[in-house]
Enzyme design. Structure first.
Site, PDB file in Angstrom:
ATOM      1  N   ASN A 132       0.808  -1.224   0.000  1.00  9.18           N
ATOM      2  CA  ASN A 132       0.000   0.000   0.000  1.00  9.18           C
ATOM      3  C   ASN A 132       0.844   1.280   0.000  1.00  9.18           C
ATOM      4  O   ASN A 132       0.437   2.283  -0.568  1.00  9.18           O
ATOM      5  CB  ASN A 132      -1.003  -0.017   1.153  1.00  9.18           C
ATOM      6  CG  ASN A 132      -0.345  -0.071   2.498  1.00  9.18           C
ATOM      7  OD1 ASN A 132       0.737  -0.636   2.656  1.00  9.18           O
ATOM      8  ND2 ASN A 132      -0.972   0.514   3.497  1.00  9.18           N
ATOM      9  N   GLU A 228       4.534  -5.162  11.802  1.00  4.44           N
ATOM     10  CA  GLU A 228       3.773  -3.918  11.689  1.00  4.44           C
ATOM     11  C   GLU A 228       2.492  -4.276  10.954  1.00  4.44           C
ATOM     12  O   GLU A 228       2.529  -4.558   9.756  1.00  4.44           O
ATOM     13  CB  GLU A 228       4.565  -2.874  10.906  1.00  4.44           C
ATOM     14  CG  GLU A 228       5.891  -2.589  11.579  1.00  4.44           C
ATOM     15  CD  GLU A 228       6.332  -1.153  11.399  1.00  4.44           C
ATOM     16  OE1 GLU A 228       6.968  -0.634  12.313  1.00  4.44           O
ATOM     17  OE2 GLU A 228       6.030  -0.570  10.350  1.00  4.44           O
ATOM     18  N   CYS A 262      -2.530   1.796   6.413  1.00  6.88           N
ATOM     19  CA  CYS A 262      -2.645   1.125   7.718  1.00  6.88           C
ATOM     20  C   CYS A 262      -3.235   2.091   8.732  1.00  6.88           C
ATOM     21  O   CYS A 262      -3.935   1.675   9.639  1.00  6.88           O
ATOM     22  CB  CYS A 262      -1.294   0.615   8.174  1.00  6.88           C
ATOM     23  SG  CYS A 262      -0.018   1.871   8.194  1.00  6.88           S
TER      24      CYS A 262
HETATM   25  P1  NAD Z   1      -0.525  -9.386   3.559  1.00  8.33           P
HETATM   26  O1  NAD Z   1      -0.450  -9.857   4.973  1.00  8.33           O
HETATM   27  O2  NAD Z   1      -1.490 -10.037   2.653  1.00  8.33           O
HETATM   28  O3  NAD Z   1       0.902  -9.547   2.845  1.00  8.33           O
HETATM   29  C1  NAD Z   1       2.063  -8.905   3.340  1.00  8.33           C
HETATM   30  C2  NAD Z   1       3.298  -9.622   2.811  1.00  8.33           C
HETATM   31  O4  NAD Z   1       3.368 -10.928   3.365  1.00  8.33           O
HETATM   32  C3  NAD Z   1       3.314  -9.822   1.291  1.00  8.33           C
HETATM   33  O5  NAD Z   1       4.618  -9.568   0.832  1.00  8.33           O
HETATM   34  C4  NAD Z   1       2.952 -11.288   1.127  1.00  8.33           C
HETATM   35  O6  NAD Z   1       3.438 -11.869  -0.043  1.00  8.33           O
HETATM   36  C5  NAD Z   1       3.616 -11.895   2.360  1.00  8.33           C
HETATM   37  N1  NAD Z   1       3.071 -13.171   2.828  1.00  8.33           N
HETATM   38  C6  NAD Z   1       1.805 -13.628   2.724  1.00  8.33           C
HETATM   39  N2  NAD Z   1       1.692 -14.852   3.333  1.00  8.33           N
HETATM   40  C7  NAD Z   1       2.928 -15.141   3.836  1.00  8.33           C
HETATM   41  C8  NAD Z   1       3.460 -16.250   4.592  1.00  8.33           C
HETATM   42  N3  NAD Z   1       2.704 -17.285   4.938  1.00  8.33           N
HETATM   43  N4  NAD Z   1       4.755 -16.206   4.953  1.00  8.33           N
HETATM   44  C9  NAD Z   1       5.531 -15.156   4.630  1.00  8.33           C
HETATM   45  N5  NAD Z   1       5.087 -14.083   3.918  1.00  8.33           N
HETATM   46  C10 NAD Z   1       3.797 -14.080   3.532  1.00  8.33           C
HETATM   47  O7  NAD Z   1      -0.769  -7.819   3.625  1.00  8.33           O
HETATM   48  P2  NAD Z   1      -0.938  -6.782   2.419  1.00  8.33           P
HETATM   49  O8  NAD Z   1      -2.245  -6.967   1.758  1.00  8.33           O
HETATM   50  O9  NAD Z   1       0.292  -6.762   1.567  1.00  8.33           O
HETATM   51  O10 NAD Z   1      -0.928  -5.389   3.207  1.00  8.33           O
HETATM   52  C11 NAD Z   1      -2.063  -4.842   3.803  1.00  8.33           C
HETATM   53  C12 NAD Z   1      -1.988  -4.965   5.299  1.00  8.33           C
HETATM   54  O11 NAD Z   1      -0.789  -4.403   5.790  1.00  8.33           O
HETATM   55  C13 NAD Z   1      -3.104  -4.209   6.013  1.00  8.33           C
HETATM   56  O12 NAD Z   1      -3.575  -4.971   7.094  1.00  8.33           O
HETATM   57  C14 NAD Z   1      -2.394  -2.955   6.520  1.00  8.33           C
HETATM   58  O13 NAD Z   1      -3.024  -2.323   7.604  1.00  8.33           O
HETATM   59  C15 NAD Z   1      -1.061  -3.493   6.863  1.00  8.33           C
HETATM   60  N6  NAD Z   1      -0.040  -2.449   6.912  1.00  8.33           N
HETATM   61  C16 NAD Z   1       0.488  -2.103   8.118  1.00  8.33           C
HETATM   62  C17 NAD Z   1       1.423  -1.087   8.195  1.00  8.33           C
HETATM   63  C18 NAD Z   1       2.008  -0.649   9.509  1.00  8.33           C
HETATM   64  O14 NAD Z   1       2.942   0.115   9.481  1.00  8.33           O
HETATM   65  N7  NAD Z   1       1.511  -1.089  10.652  1.00  8.33           N
HETATM   66  C19 NAD Z   1       1.820  -0.433   7.032  1.00  8.33           C
HETATM   67  C20 NAD Z   1       1.267  -0.815   5.818  1.00  8.33           C
HETATM   68  C21 NAD Z   1       0.332  -1.836   5.764  1.00  8.33           C
END
Ligand code: NAD
Length: 458
Positions: A132, A228, A262
């Site tokens: 994002n 995060e 987020c």
């Molecule tokens: P996601 O959890 O679907 O994926 C995040 C990453 O994890 C991707 O690179 C994905 O390929 C990888 N992944 C997925 N399954 C995995 C596994 N089993 N093992 C290892 N890696 C794996 O999240 P998303 O859709 O990319 O991002 C959106 C989410 O991120 C929202 O919940 C948002 O709030 C959060 N976010 C948090 C912050 C923060 O700073 N707290 C910042 C940005 C986004």
């Protein structure tokens, strides 16, 4: 892997993902390269980040367009992200050497012992990232990790792969050795293969369900894990505000980046004395937002990056309507090519509805009336998450009293959806563990080593 433009459904690129075998080979390269990188004087590593920044400035427009093409972010917001990245890089360039300097914490004592702390790199770290804000959430990790002397295996989200590859190219062009920063390409299966390697730290940005899986999978290995995660960030509007000003600011906090931040505002509580006026002003503001081609300069609401999220948003609207919410605007997908959801405003919501409990991550908001500050605080804290929370009021004392009782990593008075490189970025509960940014977020990529030094008796 197929990279698809979420605004049009068109194929942007087809490229190979990493296999278990190539992930292993990348890990071996990083492991072999790290000691030499970690042994360089810190100023040499900082110098590469300075060059990286110059290259970002040079290629800004190309990078912004790539980001818009692969995640559907409005082009002006892609440029804003890159501008914000430059400010973060400035922070790291200015503060890193000081944050990582050895500290003498005792000297000249009667026992003639000196005590020092040094900040040692962790070694090889995995950085698994979200789509994002790929420049923000990536750089919060890989920049201080590299400066501290770590090698980084960086897995961009499968929805921001091209941006991830650009980041790798620019870091290498800036002088970071190819084996010290390595992009690992693929989806969750590739992320999972990466975590099977003997990395010394895992730095993850993404959703709570994935974060929980990762924490469980590496829990027994006694390595540093930072997560995060998501949020369900509330704002409380007190009865003393100028409703038009507050509504405009909060609508921007909810709908910027098409609600896919987020720290997007995800829930709004409004003192009943100003509730109706606030709702009218809020709806009027959201009606002004232009939804459309993300490459158009005047677009404010772009595409939904992940197709699967459309069903989540539809379900939240249906659930809220069924339980008595009023749909004031939007409420459905838009019938055009790609992934589109109309900006949606619901009132008369309560905490029995998923729209007030589960992360929406899209252009949709629920507005709930509350009787007083205590009721607002109860509602704000009634969540599994705890990333950010804010209050709008003209009264500073009242704001601080309320924010002191709210359980969140960051709190805001008369602002929202804001991140500062100078402040720690962290969450409580399902919003994660650990932190990035601030000087703590530079030291987070190191292991403090304790030195007890006593000269031999003369
Ligand atoms: P996601 O959890 O679907 O994926 C995040 C990453 O994890 C991707 O690179 C994905 O390929 C990888 N992944 C997925 N399954 C995995 C596994 N089993 N093992 C290892 N890696 C794996 O999240 P998303 O859709 O990319 O991002 C959106 C989410 O991120 C929202 O919940 C948002 O709030 C959060 N976010 C948090 C912050 C923060 O700073 N707290 C910042 C940005 C986004």
């Amino acid at each position: 892997m197929k990279i698809v433009n979420p605004a049009t459904g068109a194929l942007v690129r087809d490229l190979p993902a990493d296999s278990q075998k190539t992930v292993r080979a990348k890990y071996d390269r990083a492991r072999a390269a790290q000691p030499r990188w970690g042994a360089l004087p810190i100023r040499r590593r900082i110098e590469t980040i300075r060059k990286f920044k110059d290259l970002i400035v040079e290629r800004e427009e190309m990078l912004a367009r790539t980001l818009t093409q692969e995640v559907g972010k409005p082009i002006r917001q892609s440029r804003n992200e890159l501008k914000g990245l430059l400010a973060r890089l400035d922070f790291f360039l200015t503060e890193s050497a000081r944050a990582l300097r050895d500290e003498t914490v005792l000297s000249g004592s009667a026992q003639k012992i000196e005590e020092r702390i040094s900040h040692e790199p962790l070694g090889v770290v995995a950085n698994i990232s979200a789509w994002n804000y790929p420049y923000f959430v990536g750089s919060n990790v890989f920049v201080p990790a590299l400066v501290a002397g770590n090698a980084v295996l960086y897995k961009p989200s499968e929805y921001a792969t091209l941006t991830g590859l650009h980041i790798a190219d620019l870091l290498h062009a800036a002088g970071v050795p190819d084996d010290v920063f390595i992009a690992v390409i693929g989806d969750g299966a590739t992320g999972s293969a990466l975590l099977k390697q003997s990395v010394d730290g895992v730095f993850f940005t993404g959703s709570y369900p994935t974060g929980a899986k990762i924490a469980a999978s590496v829990g027994r290995r006694m390595i540093k894990v930072q997560l995060e995660l998501g949020g369900k960030d509330p704002i409380y509007v007190c009865d003393d505000v100028d409703v038009e000003t507050a509504a405009a600011a909060i609508a921007d906090g909810a709908f910027y980046n098409t609600g896919q931040s987020c720290c997007s505002v995800e829930r709004v509580y409004v003192h009943e004395a100003v509730h109706d006026a606030f709702v009218d002003a809020f709806v009027a503001e959201v009606k002004r937002y232009k939804v459309g081609d993300p490459l158009d300069e005047s677009t404010y609401i772009g595409a939904i990056t992940r197709k699967a999220q459309l069903a989540v948003l539809k379900r939240q609207v249906a659930d809220a309507k069924k339980k008595g919410a009023k749909l004031l605007l939007g409420g459905d997908t838009l019938k055009r090519k790609g992934n589109w959801f109309a900006p949606t405003v619901l009132s008369d919501v309560d905490h029995s509805m998923t729209v007030m409990r589960e992360e929406s991550f899209g252009p949709i908001i629920g507005i709930q009336a509350v009787a007083d500050d205590d009721a607002a605080i109860d509602q704000m804290n009634d969540t599994d998450y705890g990333l950010t929370a804010g209050v709008y009021t003209g009264d500073e004392k009242r704001a601080k009293k309320i924010l002191a009782r709210v359980n969140a990593g960051s709190v805001y008075w008369n602002c929202c959806d804001r991140v500062s490189p100078r402040l720690p970025w962290s969450g409580v509960k399902h919003s994660g563990i650990g932190l990035t940014l601030s000087t703590y977020g530079i030291q987070a990529f190191t292991r403090p080593k304790a030195w007890h030094l006593k000269a031999a008796a003369a």
